[in-house]
Write a protein that holds these residues in place. Structure first.
Motif, PDB file in Angstrom:
ATOM      1  N   GLU A  67      15.321  11.685  11.495  1.00 27.17           N
ATOM      2  CA  GLU A  67      15.925  10.508  12.131  1.00 27.17           C
ATOM      3  C   GLU A  67      14.964   9.330  12.140  1.00 27.17           C
ATOM      4  OE1 GLU A  67      17.013  12.029  15.920  1.00 27.17           O
ATOM      5  OE2 GLU A  67      18.854  13.014  15.207  1.00 27.17           O
ATOM      6  N   GLN A  68      13.675   9.594  12.357  1.00 27.32           N
ATOM      7  CA  GLN A  68      12.680   8.523  12.321  1.00 27.32           C
ATOM      8  C   GLN A  68      12.599   7.911  10.925  1.00 27.32           C
ATOM      9  OE1 GLN A  68      10.619   7.082  14.591  1.00 27.32           O
ATOM     10  NE2 GLN A  68      11.624   8.176  16.275  1.00 27.32           N
TER      11      GLN A  68
ATOM     12  N   SER B 214      14.948   7.891   8.668  1.00 31.06           N
ATOM     13  CA  SER B 214      16.193   7.172   8.388  1.00 31.06           C
ATOM     14  C   SER B 214      16.232   5.819   9.087  1.00 31.06           C
ATOM     15  CB  SER B 214      17.384   8.019   8.834  1.00 31.06           C
ATOM     16  OG  SER B 214      17.399   9.270   8.166  1.00 31.06           O
ATOM     17  N   SER B 215      15.689   5.753  10.302  1.00 25.67           N
ATOM     18  CA  SER B 215      15.739   4.494  11.042  1.00 25.67           C
ATOM     19  C   SER B 215      14.714   3.488  10.551  1.00 25.67           C
ATOM     20  CB  SER B 215      15.511   4.771  12.538  1.00 25.67           C
ATOM     21  OG  SER B 215      14.220   5.344  12.752  1.00 25.67           O
ATOM     22  N   ASN B 216      13.619   3.951   9.946  1.00 26.23           N
ATOM     23  CA  ASN B 216      12.553   3.048   9.516  1.00 26.23           C
ATOM     24  C   ASN B 216      12.704   2.584   8.069  1.00 26.23           C
ATOM     25  OD1 ASN B 216      11.260   3.165  12.007  1.00 26.23           O
ATOM     26  ND2 ASN B 216      10.048   4.962  11.430  1.00 26.23           N
TER      27      ASN B 216
ATOM     28  N   GLY C   8      18.188   8.286   4.121  1.00 20.41           N
ATOM     29  CA  GLY C   8      18.651   9.208   5.151  1.00 20.41           C
ATOM     30  C   GLY C   8      18.114  10.603   4.927  1.00 20.41           C
TER      31      GLY C   8
END
Length: 482
Positions: A110-111, A113-115, A120
């Motif tokens: 998740e980190q 994917s968000s950065n 993804g």
């Protein structure tokens, strides 16, 4: 005399018509060629983009799995017995809690994917824990197909290029295989959806999503630039051609006035041409076997035949590279010429066919283009004679170079291909194996395959070398001809 101006005008009109047709044909050819070029480059670019994206995705999956394994073995495994520390998915709400390996892996994805925009990372399964029931299962058709495929083929990967989140992306999935360190936890956890896990079972799927649209867009702009460059070059070339055609038309009109004067010169030129043809025929016979030379002159196509029983020899001069460091270039070439000239004389005396030389390597064959029963024995005599000749040159020149020789027997295809600088060459597995015998041989030795050994074992003395690993062939039984 009255019809002469009319004929000139007619010829001028015909030349102009031909020039216009040439320009039209060249324009059509350019359009077709440019289209094929752009399409080919586009397809190649797509393949390269997808190939690179798959490599990057495979590396990402491997790194993520290594990170989780390191966390599981070096962190969770070491503190599992420590009082007051608990590995749990709800570690944020529990004092002394640390994330489970799967929880750590999911949050790491998740980190990432968000950065990274468009990138993804997902971990999903047919057996999600209750607290991940809504997010841990397959969410679309790709994920369902990936789970179904990888459960049957865990050693492979599952990938597809599709539109994901409104972006053209590569979706790359690999099996998340159950490790020994995870078995006890998954089979004993009270909330585990399955209690009979075994090492090697597919626990779930790791998916990496990598956007491709930016790379595709760059490729499209590059193709536009390529098309513009081709168009510019074509316009320049076509302009030059038009100028050249007009100039040639003017020159041809002047040449017509000189035709009569050139007739006598053509007679002399024809005589010189006959003389050059004789020289060319002589040179051709020096380069190619007489049978092949005749086929070339007759226009036979293709000039190639299959031969079932041929023996091929490859020889390489060991120590020649080191010798070149201390020899002046001219003397080095003279030495190589002396060695290969001696080998050429041996070929002629033994009625063998020299194929070619590459640097300090020498290739010769027997049994073609005219078949012969003693092809293996003839090559064996050639190999032994080559060693003797090189020993004489060593003594005369006070040098120390040796030969590494490889021999193999079998079927080949031989002939001449191409239009320029053609040579009589051989193709086939027997040729490749003979080359391997030389490259995997020993200095001063003549290494032969078992097929050659079987043909000569009752005529010559051999020393078994044993089975050796040959690149592209595996283990092979070879022998040294003594």
């Amino acid at each position: 005399m009255k019809r002469s101006p009319l004929l000139r005008k007619l010829r001028f009109f015909l030349r102009r018509l031909v020039a216009e047709q040439i320009v039209l044909v060249l324009t059509l050819l350019f359009c077709v060629g440019a289209t094929l070029t752009v399409v080919s480059v586009w397809q190649l670019s797509e393949q390269l983009i997808q190939s690179q994206a798959q490599q990057n995705a495979a590396t990402s999956v491997q790194n993520l799995q290594m990170a989780r394994t390191l966390y599981s073995d070096s962190v969770v495994g070491r503190i599992r017995e420590q009082a007051g520390i608990t590995a749990t998915h709800d570690y944020r709400n529990i004092a002394g809690g640390i994330p489970l390996p799967a929880t750590y892996f999911i949050e790491l994805g998740e980190q990432i994917s968000s950065n990274q925009a468009g990138v993804g990372v997902r971990l999903y399964s047919n057996y999600p824990f209750p607290w991940r029931k809504e997010t841990g299962g397959a969410r679309d058709q790709f994920e369902r197909e990936a789970i179904a495929f990888l459960e049957q083929h865990p050693e492979q990967t599952f990938a597809n290029v599709e539109t994901f989140a409104n972006r053209l992306s590569l979706r790359y999935a690999a099996a998340d295989v159950m490790k020994p360190s995870c078995i006890a936890c998954h089979n004993s956890h009270p909330d585990s959806p399955r209690r009979n896990w075994q090492v090697g079972d597919v626990r779930g799927v790791v998916e990496v999503i990598q956007p491709l649209d930016s790379l595709v867009q760059k490729t499209q702009w590059n193709l536009v630039g390529l098309l513009g460059l081709l168009l510019t070059l074509f316009i320049l070339g076509l302009s030059g051609l038009v100028i050249a055609i007009r100039r040639l038309n003017n020159i041809s009109q002047n040449l017509e006035l000189e035709v009569i004067e050139r007739t006598a010169d053509l007679v002399n030129a024809n005589q010189e041409l006959l003389f050059e043809q004789e020289k060319s025929n002589s040179l051709l016979l020096n380069i190619l076997p007489p049978k092949i030379a005749r086929q070339l002159k007759d226009g036979s196509k293709p000039v190639a035949d299959g031969f079932g029983n041929v023996t091929i020899l490859f020889a390489d001069i060991v120590g020649f590279t080191k010798l070149s460091e201390s020899y002046p270039p001219r003397e080095l070439v003279d030495l190589l010429n002396e060695i290969f000239s001696a080998f050429d004389n041996l070929c002629e005396s033994l009625r063998l066919e020299k194929i070619k030389t590459i640097g300090d390597a020498y290739m010769v064959a027997a049994g073609l283009p005219e078949p012969r029963e003693d092809h293996a024995a003839a090559i064996a005599e050639m190999a032994l004679a080559m060693q003797r000749e090189l020993m004489k040159i060593n003594v005369a020149k006070n040098i120390n170079i040796t030969l590494r020789i490889g021999i193999n027997s079998g079927p080949v295809v031989a002939g001449v291909i191409g239009k320029k600088k053609f040579i009589y060459d051989l193709w086939g597995d027997a040729v490749n194996t003979a080359s391997r015998m030389e490259s995997h041989g020993l200095p001063g030795q003549i290494q032969v395959t078992e097929s050659t050994y079987e043909l000569l074992k009752n005529q010559y003395h051999f020393e078994p070398r044993g089975a050796i690993e040959i690149k592209g062939k595996g283990k092979m039984q070879t022998y040294f001809l003594q």
